[in-house]
Design an enzyme around this catalytic site. Structure first.
Site, short mmCIF file in Angstrom:
data_model
loop_
_atom_site.label_atom_id
_atom_site.label_comp_id
_atom_site.label_asym_id
_atom_site.label_seq_id
_atom_site.Cartn_x
_atom_site.Cartn_y
_atom_site.Cartn_z
CG ASP A 127 -1.67 1.25 1.48
OD1 ASP A 127 -1.65 2.11 0.59
OD2 ASP A 127 -2.29 1.37 2.55
CE LYS A 134 -1.64 6.94 -3.56
NZ LYS A 134 -2.17 6.02 -2.55
CD GLU A 153 -5.16 3.62 -2.55
OE1 GLU A 153 -6.05 4.39 -2.15
OE2 GLU A 153 -4.02 4.01 -2.85
CG ASP A 180 -9.12 5.22 1.88
OD1 ASP A 180 -8.66 5.80 2.88
OD2 ASP A 180 -8.41 4.69 1.01
#
Ligand code: AMP
Length: 631
Positions: free
Chosen positions: A15, A76, A180, A208
């Site tokens: 992850d 990211k 994800e 999330d």
């Protein structure tokens, strides 16, 4: 794969998060996180570039205040994006971001000599991945060479490619990029044949809420045991906010603790205040009242914060997340072509911020379900990635991931319209091909531009790249047979190839995507497509009519010149008139596409087709005559 067999290399799940990253492994004993030597599971996604070394993780983050310009966090957000795309994020990043080749976002790190070294986001991510790889290898007692890496469901082609490239730079063979939310569902054993309950098709929501971003995904799972050999995971819809997360709660608490604007503080004090605010926030998930006492360089802070006060402060943030859930449900209904939103069977919580009691309460109330919290929300994605890694390496059987393409993909045709080969929400892997031809005589090279978007005209879509198919032998317009194939692989990466069938020439597009789309842009493109749908359709139709009419006029015109003397007078007049009418439509439409009626234009084209029947018969008869053997 037997644990501790050093001759074999291991496949792990990673992850690669905005704030933290994790690595996990799955074997017969199920998935588990691989911690570092001191037992820590979370690796902060932070890299510090020192004079002669690179520091990754907790050590890089903890020393960040000493060297903010060389400490790279949240990279990211820059992966696979142009400087322009990343603009909105720049004010959150304490280091310098510049434009590299093809306008890509690059990180600029000051060097001792007063210069700067320019590093790509892929290289920064590769440092994190390398560190995770080493951590996993030490924990497993053998080399790690392959990985499944997770990305947000809305990541586009460029962002997925960049993630794959980062893996390669870290010496990892990235066997699959997985969404994800899909990984989160796998961690719960949903649909993978691992579940204790086997109850046919299920629709689940993955909520999330991490440090910086919020994502909501609606997935449909058809488990292996309901008549299929493999399970299907489909992403029905995604929504979210790229700037909504724990950081917003931290900022609100920073203002509260300071009693003013933290912007007035030095960078070092700001970091201390942020760390303390985060600690208060985390304790507020457990306690009703929290005491904060710490020193900044200029003053001491002593404050008490109650949960009720904190919840009032963050209520608007939670509400924003819930609004996104509402949108995702409406989108899921659209994907399923249903009037009503699907009922949700499970809600999975992902991300550290979902430990906040108010968040759990709001989610539970909205979906009318108690959220799933059994698996640690920080670890759920990595554990799912490990499950997928073990499926792919043959350890676990019975799950196939089907994710969707967020925006339609197509190529530009003459006149600027986009022919869509793969439509939005198609499941991956997806393959489509279509035939095209040339619009000009003796064209020896064809330019193919690939677009992504929902609108009908290329100018309103996003260009992903272009390539040329060269070396086609000269042929009249409309004769070359160009087959264009789009292939989106299971990681969502696009490969385009073109093949001219008569000459056998081939070309492939090197999709060297140099930037991606923000989710806001994806949402805007989708909204625009609804707003402009009618107008766009008309324009697309007119553009196609212009191109096709021109080809007809050219062919028929040439034959008419050759055979007009053989045609009956009456036929000649009708044909001339039909050509004239269609030519007028073309001229008018080329000057202003909106000035003509598409149906009338279409009718004029059909009239010419009909009027040219006799001419075609004459043409065929004459060419047959010409090819008869002579005596
Ligand atoms: P992630 O990006 O998923 O690692 O989530 C990190 C975010 O979760 C950060 O903003 C953390 O401060 C926050 N977080 C971690 N633990 C808790 C907790 N117990 N309560 C509230 N927020 C938390």
């Amino acid at each position: 794969m037997a644990e501790g067999a050093p001759s074999k290399s291991f496949t792990v799940g990673i992850d690669l998060g905005t704030t933290n990253s994790l690595v996990a492994f799955c074997d017969a004993g199920g998935p588990r996180i691989l911690p570092d030597a001191s037992g820590r599971a979370l690796v902060p996604s932070v890299v510090r570039f020192e004079q002669n070394s690179v520091v990754v993780g907790g050590a890089a983050r903890d020393g960040a205040s000493e060297d903010p310009e060389r400490t790279i966090s949240s990279v990211k957000r820059l992966m696979g994006r142009s400087l322009k795309d990343a603009q909105a994020d720049l004010r959150y990043l304490p280091y310098s971001v510049v434009a590299g080749e093809g306008e890509t976002a690059r990180v600029s790190i000051p060097t001792a000599g007063g210069g700067a070294s320019i590093v790509s986001p892929q290289e920064v991510s590769a440092q994190i991945l390398r560190s995770l790889k080493e951590q996993a290898s030490a924990a497993l007692g053998g080399p790690v060479s392959r990985a499944v890496i997770t990305v947000p469901a809305y990541f586009d082609d460029a962002q997925r490619q960049a993630t794959k490239d980062a893996g390669r730079l870290a010496g990892l063979d990235v066997i699959r990029i997985v969404n994800e939310p899909t990984a989160a569902a796998l961690a719960y054993g949903l649909g993978a044949g691992l579940s204790a309950e086997h109850v046919g098709e299920r629709t689940i929501a993955v909520f999330d809420l991490g440090g910086g971003t919020f994502d909501i995904s609606i997935l449909r799972i058809t488990p292996a045991d309901s008549g299929n050999e493999t399970s299907f995971f489909e992403v029905l819809a995604t929504s979210g906010d790229t700037h909504l997360g724990g950081d917003d709660a931290d900022h609100a608490l920073m203002r509260l603790l300071l009693g003013g604007d933290p912007e007035s503080l030095s960078a070092a004090d700001r970091r201390i205040l942020k760390q303390e605010a985060e600690a208060v926030k985390i304790r507020l998930s457990e306690y009703e009242m929290v005491q904060a006492a710490f020193a900044l360089s200029s003053r001491r802070i002593d404050a008490r914060v109650g949960r009720a006060e904190y919840e009032t402060m963050i209520a608007p943030l939670v509400q924003r997340a819930i609004e996104n859930c509402r949108r995702a449900l409406a989108d899921a209904a659209r994907t399923l072509k249903q009037a009503a939103a699907p009922s949700i069977d499970r809600v999975i919580m992902v991300g550290g911020m979902t430990r906040t009691p108010l968040v759990r309460k709001a989610v539970g109330e909205f979906f009318g379900l108690e959220p799933y919290i059994a698996v640690d929300p920080d670890q759920v994605v990595a554990l799912g990635a490990a499950v997928q890694a073990s499926i792919l390496s043959g350890e676990t059987k019975g799950a196939l991931l089907l994710d969707v393409i967020p925006l339609s993909l197509g190529i530009e045709t003459v006149g600027g319209a986009v022919a869509k080969l793969i439509v939005r929400n198609s499941t991956v892997p997806a393959k489509a091909s279509e035939f095209f031809s040339t619009s000009v005589d003796n064209q020896t090279s064809i330019r193919l531009s690939v677009y992504q978007g929902e609108r009908e005209m290329a100018a309103d879509c996003r260009r992903l790249g272009e390539f040329h198919l060269r070396g086609i032998p000269p042929m009249p317009a409309g004769i070359p047979q160009l087959e264009v194939q789009f292939l989106v692989d299971s990681s969502g990466v696009l490969n385009v190839s073109a093949h001219e069938r008569r000459s056998g020439k081939r070309a492939t597009l090197q999709v060297v995507p140099n930037h991606g789309l923000t989710r806001e842009e994806v949402d805007k493109m989708e909204r625009d497509s609804y707003t402009h749908a009618r107008e766009d359709m008309k324009r697309h139709r007119i553009v196609d009519l212009i191109a096709n009419s021109k080809l007809d006029l050219k062919w028929i015109g040439e034959r008419f010149e050759r055979f007009k003397d053989i045609l009956e007078a009456e036929n000649r007049v009708v044909l001339q008139r039909a050509m004239e009418t269609l030519r007028e439509f073309v001229c008018k439409a080329e000057a202003d596409w909106n000035s003509v009626d598409a149906d009338e234009f279409h009718h004029a084209k059909e009239q010419l087709d009909r009027a040219s029947m006799r001419l075609q018969e004459v043409g065929i008869a004459m060419s047959l005559k010409a090819s008869q053997p002579k005596i």
